[in-house]
Design an enzyme around this catalytic site. Structure first.
Site, mmCIF file in Angstrom:
data_model
loop_
_atom_site.group_PDB
_atom_site.id
_atom_site.type_symbol
_atom_site.label_atom_id
_atom_site.label_comp_id
_atom_site.label_asym_id
_atom_site.label_seq_id
_atom_site.Cartn_x
_atom_site.Cartn_y
_atom_site.Cartn_z
ATOM 1 N N TYR A 251 -0.817 -1.009 10.588
ATOM 2 C CA TYR A 251 -1.311 -0.957 9.308
ATOM 3 C C TYR A 251 0.090 -0.761 8.382
ATOM 4 C CZ TYR A 251 -3.439 -1.322 3.848
ATOM 5 O OH TYR A 251 -3.716 -1.442 2.822
ATOM 6 N N SER B 256 0.314 -0.891 0.369
ATOM 7 C CA SER B 256 -0.153 -0.152 0.154
ATOM 8 C C SER B 256 0.799 1.009 -0.268
ATOM 9 C CB SER B 256 -0.890 0.152 1.449
ATOM 10 O OG SER B 256 -1.116 1.563 1.176
#
Length: 256
Positions: free
Chosen positions: A159, A146
């Site tokens: 995350y 990501s």
């Protein structure tokens, strides 16, 4: 006959999180390019439904319901894979999750859940896949990262930590396993229309903020990510390894 370097004919791919979003798009892309897939997800009903759809379309696909964030889940998964394949050419580490909170608000259990799902599962799936991939002499791993692994986003620290870790893992394995004919690359999406972010995108102010910081002025579709994943598995990408490529509409260049 010379192999078409822009296809995946005869290639076998294991894909985690293969029933929704980017994972489903990747599996479908590989099937359309001539490959065979083995999808892994937690929901047996969704696996059964998707395998049925692909069978009706004339594709060959397998699946297994497991939580690869757990040791038992991974062991059960590879026992299932061994029943159909003794080797495979492609591993796509797609599974991932998130809990969006500020750092101070996380419980230790929530933190460990994200770490085990996003990071430990990828590391262990790669290690357990190693002998299967090495046996082919010409294999590829693609990790789904990501842009949160490259810069600060409002996704919560755990995350971003896991995605940054996978960025480094991609480089380490690319060097360590090159001699075994295993290429390792990564794809790092920005906001993409998937079930994981569907509710976020319904917030008009939040959505507009995303658009304002994306030069291309729109959200990505899952198929725009899966096309790069598929390319990195193709013979056409045979000299590419250790790379992490953003699919972000220019976001990282512009940033917040």
């Amino acid at each position: 006959m010379t192999q078409n370097k822009w296809r995946l004919d005869g290639k076998r791919a294991v894909i985690t999180g293969g029933t929704k979003g980017i994972g489903l798009a990747v599996a479908t892309e590989i099937l359309n390019l001539g490959g065979t897939v083995f999808i892994i997800a937690r929901n047996q009903e969704l696996i059964t439904q998707q395998l049925g759809k692909w069978k009706n379309q004339g594709f060959t696909a397998f699946g297994f319901a497991a939580d690869v964030s757990s040791k038992d889940g991974r062991n059960n998964t590879f026992n299932a894979i061994k029943k159909v394949w003794d080797s495979f050419e492609i591993l796509v580490n797609n599974v991932g999750t998130n809990i969006r909170k500020k750092a101070i608000e996380f419980t230790l259990e929530e933190y460990e859940y994200i770490i085990s799902t996003n990071m430990t599962s990828n590391f262990e799936m790669s290690r357990m896949s190693y002998p299967f991939l090495k046996a082919t002499g010409n294999a590829a791993i693609v990790n789904l990262l990501s842009v949160a692994g490259f810069t600060h986003l409002r996704t919560g620290p755990p995350y971003g930590m896991t995605k940054a870790a996978l960025y480094q893992l991609t480089k380490n394995l690319a060097v360590e396993w090159a001699k075994d004919g295993i290429r390792v690359n990564a794809v790092a999406p920005w906001y993409t229309r998937t079930p994981l972010v569907e509710k976020l995108l319904q917030d008009e102010a939040y959505y507009q903020d995303i658009i304002n910081h994306t030069p291309m002025g729109r959200i990505a579709e899952a198929e725009e990510v899966s096309s790069l994943v598929a390319y990195l598995c193709m013979p056409a990408a045979s000299y590419i390894t250790g790379q992490s490529i953003a699919v972000d509409g220019g976001f990282l260049i512009q940033g917040f």
